[in-house]
Scaffold this motif. Structure first.
Motif, PDB file in Angstrom:
ATOM      1  N   ARG A   1       0.851  -1.192   0.000  1.00 56.52           N
ATOM      2  CA  ARG A   1       0.000   0.000   0.000  1.00 56.52           C
ATOM      3  C   ARG A   1       0.883   1.238   0.000  1.00 56.52           C
ATOM      4  O   ARG A   1       1.720   1.429   0.887  1.00 56.52           O
ATOM      5  N   LEU A   2       0.685   2.088  -0.993  1.00 56.42           N
ATOM      6  CA  LEU A   2       1.456   3.323  -1.099  1.00 56.42           C
ATOM      7  C   LEU A   2       0.880   4.370  -0.146  1.00 56.42           C
ATOM      8  O   LEU A   2      -0.223   4.214   0.363  1.00 56.42           O
ATOM      9  N   THR A   3       1.632   5.441   0.082  1.00 58.90           N
ATOM     10  CA  THR A   3       1.142   6.494   0.975  1.00 58.90           C
ATOM     11  C   THR A   3      -0.090   7.184   0.407  1.00 58.90           C
ATOM     12  O   THR A   3      -0.875   7.756   1.149  1.00 58.90           O
ATOM     13  N   SER A   4      -0.277   7.118  -0.923  1.00 61.60           N
ATOM     14  CA  SER A   4      -1.459   7.720  -1.537  1.00 61.60           C
ATOM     15  C   SER A   4      -2.698   6.866  -1.335  1.00 61.60           C
ATOM     16  O   SER A   4      -3.804   7.307  -1.636  1.00 61.60           O
ATOM     17  N   GLY A   5      -2.528   5.623  -0.851  1.00 65.68           N
ATOM     18  CA  GLY A   5      -3.672   4.758  -0.617  1.00 65.68           C
ATOM     19  C   GLY A   5      -3.841   3.687  -1.669  1.00 65.68           C
ATOM     20  O   GLY A   5      -4.598   2.749  -1.474  1.00 65.68           O
ATOM     21  N   GLU A   6      -3.156   3.815  -2.800  1.00 67.80           N
ATOM     22  CA  GLU A   6      -3.256   2.809  -3.844  1.00 67.80           C
ATOM     23  C   GLU A   6      -2.416   1.589  -3.481  1.00 67.80           C
ATOM     24  O   GLU A   6      -1.453   1.690  -2.721  1.00 67.80           O
ATOM     25  N   THR A   7      -2.766   0.451  -4.065  1.00 69.32           N
ATOM     26  CA  THR A   7      -1.973  -0.750  -3.843  1.00 69.32           C
ATOM     27  C   THR A   7      -1.173  -1.061  -5.100  1.00 69.32           C
ATOM     28  O   THR A   7      -1.568  -0.707  -6.205  1.00 69.32           O
TER      29      THR A   7
ATOM     30  N   TYR B   1       6.887  -2.477  -7.059  1.00 74.03           N
ATOM     31  CA  TYR B   1       7.347  -1.537  -6.035  1.00 74.03           C
ATOM     32  C   TYR B   1       8.862  -1.579  -5.930  1.00 74.03           C
ATOM     33  O   TYR B   1       9.521  -0.533  -5.918  1.00 74.03           O
TER      34      TYR B   1
END
Ligand SMILES: [Zn+2]
Length: 84
Positions: free
Chosen positions: A66-72, A78
Motif C-alpha cells: 500500500r502506497l502512501t497515496s492509498g493505492e496498492t 514496487y
C-alpha cells in the motif's frame, strides 16, 4: 410484567421478520434486486482485476504494497520502481 416483556420481544421479532421478508422479496423479484446483484458482480470483478499485475501476473491481497497515496501496488513493481 412477564407478559409485557414477552409481548414486546414478539413484536420486535415480528417487525424483524417482516423487514427480512420485504428485503428478500425486493432483492429476488424486482428490477432493483437485479441492479444490486449486477453492481455486486461488477465490484467483485473489479477487485479481482486489481489483484492481477499486467507484468508479474496474479497476486494475493496480502502480497500487495500500500502506497502512501492509498493505492496498492504489486511488490515486484514496487521494488523495481523505488529500489531500482
Ligand atoms: Zn508487478
Amino acid at each position: 410484567m412477564t407478559e409485557i416483556i414477552i409481548e414486546g420481544v414478539l413484536f420486535v421479532a415480528l417487525i424483524a421478520t417482516v423487514g427480512a421478508l420485504f428485503y428478500f422479496v425486493l432483492m429476488q423479484f424486482t428490477p432493483v434486486g437485479l441492479r444490486v446483484r449486477q453492481a455486486k458482480n461488477r465490484r467483485q470483478l473489479d477487485r479481482a482485476a486489481e489483484l492481477v499485475c499486467p507484468i508479474h501476473g496474479p497476486r494475493t491481497t496480502e502480497d500487495l504494497v500500500r502506497l502512501t497515496s492509498g493505492e496498492t501496488l504489486c511488490p515486484d513493481c514496487y521494488k523495481e520502481t523505488f529500489n531500482g
